[in-house]
Design an enzyme around this catalytic site. Structure first.
Site, PDB file in Angstrom:
ATOM      1  N   ARG A 105     -36.414  39.636 -11.278  1.00 35.64           N
ATOM      2  CA  ARG A 105     -35.773  41.033 -11.542  1.00 35.64           C
ATOM      3  C   ARG A 105     -34.377  40.925 -10.961  1.00 35.64           C
ATOM      4  NH1 ARG A 105     -41.005  44.068  -9.531  1.00 35.64           N
ATOM      5  NH2 ARG A 105     -41.131  41.872  -8.499  1.00 35.64           N
ATOM      6  N   CYS A 106     -34.101  39.850 -10.440  1.00 32.91           N
ATOM      7  CA  CYS A 106     -32.653  39.710  -9.692  1.00 32.91           C
ATOM      8  C   CYS A 106     -31.671  38.796 -10.464  1.00 32.91           C
ATOM      9  CB  CYS A 106     -32.914  38.680  -8.452  1.00 32.91           C
ATOM     10  SG  CYS A 106     -31.161  38.532  -7.648  1.00 32.91           S
ATOM     11  N   SER A 107     -30.409  39.622 -10.967  1.00 36.32           N
ATOM     12  CA  SER A 107     -29.752  38.774 -12.014  1.00 36.32           C
ATOM     13  C   SER A 107     -28.962  37.653 -11.249  1.00 36.32           C
ATOM     14  CB  SER A 107     -28.515  39.875 -12.146  1.00 36.32           C
ATOM     15  OG  SER A 107     -27.738  40.083 -10.937  1.00 36.32           O
TER      16      SER A 107
END
Length: 115
Positions: free
Chosen positions: A9-11
């Site tokens: 979920r983390c870019s």
């Protein structure tokens, strides 16, 4: 062995994964939110990072405030236990290559370990 501690979920974590895929090197992905690290694994990772536990904490997470982790009287072991119980508190992504590791923010910080 190359391991990426990854949060999909983390870019920034996705950027690190893409860079690692482009490297052509064999690696494993550890989805640390689904497979939390044990205290022993976390201590090994901190040694590889050459960081104290406090520097691996994400201070903007709700759990950080709720658990009063800004309290400077908390021991290294207490901070490690907080990350074991709440893996969301760990900075990400982390690349570990054998006995060395780096927080890959930005992703190109991991290039030296991959060389």
């Amino acid at each position: 062995m190359i391991t990426l501690y990854h949060n999909n979920r983390c870019s920034k974590s996705r950027e690190a994964l893409a860079l690692l895929e482009q490297s052509g090197k064999a690696f494993t992905v550890r989805y640390y939110l689904d497979q939390p690290l044990s205290a022993a694994e976390l201590m090994t990772l901190l040694n590889a990072l050459q960081l104290p536990a406090r520097e691996l904490l994400r201070s903007k997470e709700d759990e950080y405030k709720a658990l009063d982790l800004a309290n400077t009287l908390l021991s290294e072991q207490q901070l490690i236990e907080a990350m074991v119980q709440h893996p969301k508190l760990m900075e990400r992504p982390i690349l570990q290559v054998d006995g060395k590791a780096v927080i890959a923010r930005p992703a190109d910080k991991m290039l030296a370990l991959l060389a």
